[in-house]
Enzyme design. Structure first.
Site, PDB file in Angstrom:
ATOM      1  N   CYS A  10      40.114  52.536 -21.010  1.00  0.00           N
ATOM      2  CA  CYS A  10      40.569  53.820 -20.511  1.00  0.00           C
ATOM      3  C   CYS A  10      42.089  53.863 -20.669  1.00  0.00           C
ATOM      4  O   CYS A  10      42.693  52.890 -21.101  1.00  0.00           O
ATOM      5  CB  CYS A  10      40.153  53.969 -19.047  1.00  0.00           C
ATOM      6  SG  CYS A  10      39.875  55.663 -18.566  1.00  0.00           S
ATOM      7  N   CYS A  82      37.715  57.727 -21.867  1.00  0.00           N
ATOM      8  CA  CYS A  82      38.520  58.944 -21.780  1.00  0.00           C
ATOM      9  C   CYS A  82      39.027  59.298 -23.166  1.00  0.00           C
ATOM     10  O   CYS A  82      39.101  58.438 -24.047  1.00  0.00           O
ATOM     11  CB  CYS A  82      39.676  58.776 -20.803  1.00  0.00           C
ATOM     12  SG  CYS A  82      40.963  57.639 -21.334  1.00  0.00           S
ATOM     13  N   CYS A  89      42.810  54.055 -29.172  1.00  0.00           N
ATOM     14  CA  CYS A  89      42.158  52.749 -29.065  1.00  0.00           C
ATOM     15  C   CYS A  89      42.675  51.813 -30.148  1.00  0.00           C
ATOM     16  O   CYS A  89      42.716  52.183 -31.328  1.00  0.00           O
ATOM     17  CB  CYS A  89      40.646  52.917 -29.204  1.00  0.00           C
ATOM     18  SG  CYS A  89      39.727  51.361 -29.063  1.00  0.00           S
TER      19      CYS A  89
END
Length: 147
Positions: A10, A82, A89
């Site tokens: 997240c 999210c 990422c």
């Protein structure tokens, strides 16, 4: 049979990813080796701790961390929780077996939803709803990741 190694990712590793790791450990510890991290660190959210305690899961000892702070783990799944984490990422190269598989399972951000709450109880309603949605996803792993 070996455990599925899952990273829940997240933005700040303060709430949603901590909840997912907590549920994975508490409810699926026999089948899942869970980790959580953030793109950045925001610190453990006290209302997330409270919401999880209400569900019988103690995450008060968890620590907010970034992916760079994780031990060198070989994940089966990287699950972004999210939109920001999905977009930013870090790259996890897939091995010859295709692992890790990356999947996005987005959940609303309780702190953002609760920002204008007039009381802690009003704020907690957001944390509880998202907590319960995350629990339902974790309870159905691996099916919920493959859907």
């Amino acid at each position: 049979m070996s455990k599925l190694r899952i990273l829940f990712l997240c933005t700040g590793n303060s709430c949603r990813s901590q909840m997912a790791e907590g549920f994975a450990d508490a409810l699926r510890g026999d089948a899942i080796e869970a980790s959580s991290a953030g793109v950045v660190k925001h610190g453990l959210n006290p209302l997330a701790v409270k919401a999880m305690a209400e569900a019988g899961v103690d995450i008060s000892g968890h620590v907010s961390k970034t992916v760079d702070e994780l031990p060198d783990l070989d994940f089966d799944w990287v699950v972004t929780l999210c939109g920001h984490a999905a977009e930013t990422c870090p790259y996890f190269p897939a091995g010859p077996d295709g692992r890790p598989r990356r999947v996005h399972r987005g959940f609303d951000d309780p702190p953002s939803l609760a920002r204008d709450a007039k009381s802690e109880e009003e704020a907690m309603a957001h944390y509880r709803r998202v907590r319960d949605e995350i629990r339902a996803m974790v309870e159905r792993i691996p099916e919920s990741l493959e859907d």
